[in-house]
Every structure is written in C-alpha cells, then in structure tokens.
Design a protein around this motif. Structure first.
Motif, mmCIF file in Angstrom:
data_model
loop_
_atom_site.group_PDB
_atom_site.id
_atom_site.type_symbol
_atom_site.label_atom_id
_atom_site.label_comp_id
_atom_site.label_asym_id
_atom_site.label_seq_id
_atom_site.Cartn_x
_atom_site.Cartn_y
_atom_site.Cartn_z
ATOM 1 N N VAL A 1 6.391 19.970 -4.120
ATOM 2 C CA VAL A 1 6.988 18.760 -3.615
ATOM 3 C C VAL A 1 6.852 17.686 -4.683
ATOM 4 C CG1 VAL A 1 6.840 16.974 -1.846
ATOM 5 C CG2 VAL A 1 6.413 19.337 -1.234
ATOM 6 N N GLY A 2 7.915 16.958 -4.904
ATOM 7 C CA GLY A 2 7.878 15.840 -5.839
ATOM 8 C C GLY A 2 8.724 14.707 -5.300
ATOM 9 N N GLU A 3 8.289 13.486 -5.576
ATOM 10 C CA GLU A 3 9.025 12.333 -5.071
ATOM 11 C C GLU A 3 8.859 11.168 -6.026
ATOM 12 O OE1 GLU A 3 9.142 11.099 -0.746
ATOM 13 O OE2 GLU A 3 7.907 9.481 -1.578
ATOM 14 N N ILE A 4 9.920 10.407 -6.156
ATOM 15 C CA ILE A 4 9.865 9.152 -6.889
ATOM 16 C C ILE A 4 10.318 8.074 -5.907
ATOM 17 C CG2 ILE A 4 12.203 9.403 -7.817
ATOM 18 C CD1 ILE A 4 11.109 7.990 -10.365
ATOM 19 N N SER A 5 9.617 6.947 -5.920
ATOM 20 C CA SER A 5 9.977 5.900 -4.973
ATOM 21 C C SER A 5 9.920 4.540 -5.643
ATOM 22 C CB SER A 5 9.066 5.931 -3.747
ATOM 23 O OG SER A 5 7.737 5.641 -4.102
ATOM 24 N N TYR A 6 10.671 3.631 -5.075
ATOM 25 C CA TYR A 6 10.697 2.252 -5.524
ATOM 26 C C TYR A 6 10.630 1.390 -4.273
ATOM 27 C CZ TYR A 6 12.342 -2.112 -7.598
ATOM 28 O OH TYR A 6 12.446 -3.404 -8.003
ATOM 29 N N ARG A 7 9.636 0.538 -4.215
ATOM 30 C CA ARG A 7 9.450 -0.321 -3.037
ATOM 31 C C ARG A 7 9.409 -1.773 -3.511
ATOM 32 N NH1 ARG A 7 7.928 3.461 0.804
ATOM 33 N NH2 ARG A 7 6.944 5.280 -0.078
ATOM 34 N N ILE A 8 10.120 -2.617 -2.786
ATOM 35 C CA ILE A 8 10.130 -4.041 -3.137
ATOM 36 C C ILE A 8 9.699 -4.870 -1.943
ATOM 37 C CG2 ILE A 8 11.885 -3.829 -4.943
ATOM 38 C CD1 ILE A 8 13.945 -4.848 -2.897
ATOM 39 N N ASN A 9 9.008 -5.953 -2.227
ATOM 40 C CA ASN A 9 8.616 -6.945 -1.222
ATOM 41 C C ASN A 9 7.882 -6.341 -0.032
ATOM 42 O OD1 ASN A 9 9.882 -9.002 -2.727
ATOM 43 N ND2 ASN A 9 11.850 -8.462 -1.822
ATOM 44 N N GLN A 10 6.990 -5.391 -0.288
ATOM 45 C CA GLN A 10 6.220 -4.775 0.785
ATOM 46 C C GLN A 10 5.085 -5.707 1.209
ATOM 47 O OE1 GLN A 10 7.035 -1.638 2.190
ATOM 48 N NE2 GLN A 10 8.853 -2.149 1.024
ATOM 49 N N PRO A 11 4.745 -5.714 2.521
ATOM 50 C CA PRO A 11 3.625 -6.548 2.963
ATOM 51 C C PRO A 11 2.311 -5.989 2.426
ATOM 52 C CG PRO A 11 4.432 -5.202 4.772
ATOM 53 C CD PRO A 11 5.367 -4.999 3.616
ATOM 54 N N PRO A 12 1.350 -6.867 2.138
ATOM 55 C CA PRO A 12 0.029 -6.375 1.730
ATOM 56 C C PRO A 12 -0.562 -5.486 2.826
ATOM 57 C CG PRO A 12 0.210 -8.750 1.398
ATOM 58 C CD PRO A 12 1.429 -8.319 2.154
ATOM 59 N N GLU A 13 -1.490 -4.612 2.462
ATOM 60 C CA GLU A 13 -2.072 -3.657 3.407
ATOM 61 C C GLU A 13 -2.619 -4.340 4.657
ATOM 62 O OE1 GLU A 13 -2.263 -0.269 3.687
ATOM 63 O OE2 GLU A 13 -0.805 -0.322 2.075
ATOM 64 N N GLU A 14 -3.280 -5.497 4.499
ATOM 65 C CA GLU A 14 -3.860 -6.141 5.666
ATOM 66 C C GLU A 14 -2.793 -6.590 6.661
ATOM 67 O OE1 GLU A 14 -3.539 -9.334 2.479
ATOM 68 O OE2 GLU A 14 -4.255 -7.294 2.553
ATOM 69 N N GLU A 15 -1.561 -6.825 6.200
ATOM 70 C CA GLU A 15 -0.492 -7.227 7.105
ATOM 71 C C GLU A 15 0.038 -6.052 7.916
ATOM 72 O OE1 GLU A 15 2.578 -9.531 5.333
ATOM 73 O OE2 GLU A 15 1.174 -10.853 4.336
ATOM 74 N N LEU A 16 -0.279 -4.827 7.497
ATOM 75 C CA LEU A 16 0.164 -3.657 8.232
ATOM 76 C C LEU A 16 -0.761 -3.349 9.400
ATOM 77 C CD1 LEU A 16 1.104 -1.381 5.222
ATOM 78 C CD2 LEU A 16 2.615 -2.754 6.642
ATOM 79 N N SER A 17 -1.892 -4.031 9.473
ATOM 80 C CA SER A 17 -2.866 -3.797 10.535
ATOM 81 C C SER A 17 -2.339 -4.300 11.869
ATOM 82 C CB SER A 17 -4.177 -4.525 10.201
ATOM 83 O OG SER A 17 -5.016 -4.542 11.327
ATOM 84 N N ALA A 18 -2.524 -3.508 12.904
ATOM 85 C CA ALA A 18 -2.073 -3.909 14.243
ATOM 86 C C ALA A 18 -2.911 -5.049 14.788
ATOM 87 C CB ALA A 18 -2.153 -2.709 15.189
ATOM 88 N N THR A 19 -4.082 -5.323 14.175
ATOM 89 C CA THR A 19 -4.949 -6.387 14.679
ATOM 90 C C THR A 19 -4.723 -7.718 13.968
ATOM 91 O OG1 THR A 19 -6.691 -5.772 13.130
ATOM 92 C CG2 THR A 19 -6.740 -4.737 15.319
ATOM 93 N N ARG A 20 -3.874 -7.757 12.960
ATOM 94 C CA ARG A 20 -3.627 -8.997 12.221
ATOM 95 C C ARG A 20 -2.782 -9.937 13.066
ATOM 96 N NH1 ARG A 20 -0.099 -11.709 9.127
ATOM 97 N NH2 ARG A 20 -0.944 -12.848 7.372
ATOM 98 N N THR A 21 -3.106 -11.225 13.016
ATOM 99 C CA THR A 21 -2.302 -12.226 13.718
ATOM 100 C C THR A 21 -1.849 -13.275 12.714
ATOM 101 O OG1 THR A 21 -4.142 -13.710 14.218
ATOM 102 C CG2 THR A 21 -3.710 -11.929 15.799
ATOM 103 N N SER A 22 -0.895 -14.092 13.130
ATOM 104 C CA SER A 22 -0.412 -15.141 12.225
ATOM 105 C C SER A 22 -1.514 -16.144 11.919
ATOM 106 C CB SER A 22 0.808 -15.838 12.817
ATOM 107 O OG SER A 22 0.481 -16.417 14.062
ATOM 108 N N ALA A 23 -2.522 -16.257 12.803
ATOM 109 C CA ALA A 23 -3.615 -17.188 12.555
ATOM 110 C C ALA A 23 -4.471 -16.747 11.377
ATOM 111 C CB ALA A 23 -4.480 -17.319 13.812
ATOM 112 N N ASP A 24 -4.486 -15.457 11.055
ATOM 113 C CA ASP A 24 -5.289 -14.954 9.945
ATOM 114 C C ASP A 24 -4.837 -15.534 8.609
ATOM 115 O OD1 ASP A 24 -6.676 -13.362 11.721
ATOM 116 O OD2 ASP A 24 -5.422 -11.603 11.349
ATOM 117 N N ALA A 25 -3.606 -15.932 8.490
ATOM 118 C CA ALA A 25 -3.071 -16.392 7.209
ATOM 119 C C ALA A 25 -3.119 -17.907 7.050
ATOM 120 C CB ALA A 25 -1.631 -15.904 7.046
ATOM 121 N N ARG A 26 -3.526 -18.632 8.086
ATOM 122 C CA ARG A 26 -3.508 -20.089 7.956
ATOM 123 C C ARG A 26 -4.795 -20.590 7.315
ATOM 124 N NH1 ARG A 26 -6.054 -22.217 13.066
ATOM 125 N NH2 ARG A 26 -6.219 -20.324 14.302
#
Length: 171
Positions: A1-26
């Motif tokens: 298996v081989g893959e090449i990928s290009y990702r742009i403007n991805q959210p940081p890992e902590e933003e992918l957490s289901a427990t993150r809220t908008s208050a965490d970034a203020r």
C-alpha cells in the motif's frame, strides 16, 4: 500500500477532540462567545495504490464456474498479482461564521482495479456534507452522495456466454 496526500488548513490536533469547546481558545478573562476561525477552508487530497502479490484467478473463468456453465474450464486461468489505484478528495466549501468546522463541504472518491481479475472495474462517488446543521450538535454531519459502480466487462461477457450457450437467463 502506498499513498501520497496533501492537506491544507487542517485544524490542530486539539481541535479534533470531542471535548474541546470554543471557550478553550479564548484569552484568560475574555468573555465567552464564538471564536473567529484562524485558518482557511480545509482540504484533503489523496492518491494511492494497493498491490497484492498472491495469484488471482481470471474473473471470466470464475464467473462461468459460479454460474455452473457448461463453458466453465476445469481450472481458472491465473492472472497473477492484483492491484488498485484510488483518489480521495475532500474540501470545505463554506464555513459558518464564528465556527472552526461547521459548514458545507464536498467529497469525491474513485478507485480502479484490473477488470480481468476483479468483479468490479471501477467506482466513482461524490457528494456534499454539512457539519453542525442541527444547533447544539456541532460534531454531527449530514451528507448526500451518489455513486457509480461498474462491473467488469469480463463478468458480463461470461454471463452472456452462459445465457447463449446454456439457454439460461442470468442477469
């Protein structure tokens, strides 16, 4: 298996957490409220392949045998290794103001496999999805897609040959 990928403007890992809220970034002491997005529309583009070194039987011969056709050979021809190539595309199209990932996106997927050893030759799928459509359900997504799947001509030829030779009505 081989893959090449290009990702742009991805959210940081902590933003992918289901427990993150908008208050965490203020900033400390700042009033609660929507957080202005800090990135552009996200996109993910991937192309890849799979390769299987085992031997694979000719799908025409296998189909004749599966149908119980009088045309079926004693043993199916060996077509050698098997492989597939694929492409995946996902792109945010519009983001709800004040959200990090709520809004409309599009996707497309395609795969191709050699038709002389696979039941399916290729498939193409695409559609739209919307994150956060229902208020208070920001992690939910609603999507609508369409798919086209093409069966190998080798399978169709084996069915037709069986129908004509054996006077059957497989479809």
């Amino acid at each position: 298996v081989g893959e090449i990928s290009y990702r742009i403007n991805q959210p940081p890992e902590e933003e992918l957490s289901a427990t993150r809220t908008s208050a965490d970034a203020r900033p400390l002491g700042a009033p609660a409220g929507p957080v202005a997005p800090q990135r552009g529309l996200a996109g993910s583009y991937e192309a890849g392949f799979l390769y299987h070194t085992d031997g694979f039987a000719d799908i025409y011969d296998v189909t004749l045998t599966d149908l119980g056709s009088a045309l079926a050979p004693p043993t199916a021809r060996d077509r050698g290794a098997n492989y597939a190539i694929y492409l995946n595309l996902e792109q945010e199209i519009w983001r709800e103001p004040g959200t990090e990932d709520g809004g409309l996106g599009a996707f497309a997927h395609a795969v191709w496999m050699p038709p002389n050893r696979n039941y399916l030759e290729f498939s193409i799928e695409g559609g739209l999805y919307y994150h956060g459509l229902i208020p208070g359900r920001d992690h939910d997504a609603l999507g609508l897609g369409i798919a086209y799947i093409r069966i190998s001509d080798h399978v169709a030829d084996a069915v037709n040959a069986t129908n004509q030779h054996d006077h059957t009505a497989y479809s």
